[in-house]
Scaffold this motif. Structure first.
Motif, short mmCIF file in Angstrom:
data_model
loop_
_atom_site.label_atom_id
_atom_site.label_comp_id
_atom_site.label_asym_id
_atom_site.label_seq_id
_atom_site.Cartn_x
_atom_site.Cartn_y
_atom_site.Cartn_z
N UNK A 65 0.83 -1.21 0.00
CA UNK A 65 0.00 0.00 0.00
C UNK A 65 0.86 1.26 0.00
N UNK A 66 1.95 1.25 0.78
CA UNK A 66 2.86 2.39 0.78
C UNK A 66 3.51 2.56 -0.59
N UNK A 67 3.94 1.45 -1.18
CA UNK A 67 4.58 1.53 -2.49
C UNK A 67 3.63 2.06 -3.56
N UNK A 80 9.16 -1.25 -10.21
CA UNK A 80 9.65 -1.54 -8.86
C UNK A 80 8.53 -2.09 -7.99
N UNK A 81 7.35 -1.53 -8.10
CA UNK A 81 6.21 -1.99 -7.32
C UNK A 81 5.82 -3.41 -7.76
N UNK A 82 5.85 -3.64 -9.07
CA UNK A 82 5.53 -4.99 -9.57
C UNK A 82 6.56 -6.01 -9.10
N UNK A 83 7.82 -5.62 -9.00
CA UNK A 83 8.86 -6.53 -8.52
C UNK A 83 8.60 -6.93 -7.07
N UNK A 84 8.20 -5.97 -6.26
CA UNK A 84 7.86 -6.27 -4.87
C UNK A 84 6.66 -7.21 -4.82
N UNK A 85 5.64 -6.92 -5.65
CA UNK A 85 4.46 -7.79 -5.70
C UNK A 85 4.83 -9.21 -6.07
#
Length: 62
Positions: A15-17, A30-35
Motif C-alpha cells: 500500500x505504501x509503495x 519496482x512496485x511490480x517486482x515487490x508484488x
C-alpha cells in the motif's frame, strides 16, 4: 513473528509503495517486482496480486 503478521506487513508495504507510485516517488516496475516477490513466497494471494496490478495500471494511466 507469525505468518499472519508477515502478511499484514507485506500488505502495508505494498500500500505504501502504491502511494509512492501515485506520488511519482517510485516506478511501476519496482512496485511490480515487490508484488512478484511477495506472491512467490506466499505473502499475498493470486487474487490480491491481480487487484494490486489493476491499481498499478490505473495509476499509470494518470
Amino acid at each position: 513473528m507469525t505468518i499472519k503478521q508477515m502478511k499484514n506487513i507485506a500488505k502495508d508495504k505494498i500500500n505504501y509503495e502504491i502511494a509512492y507510485l501515485a506520488g511519482n516517488l517510485t516506478t511501476a516496475s519496482q512496485v511490480r517486482a515487490i508484488l512478484c516477490a511477495y506472491l512467490y513466497v506466499g505473502l499475498i494471494s493470486d487474487d490480491e496480486y491481480r487487484e494490486y496490478c489493476d491499481w498499478i495500471r490505473q495509476i499509470e494511466k494518470f
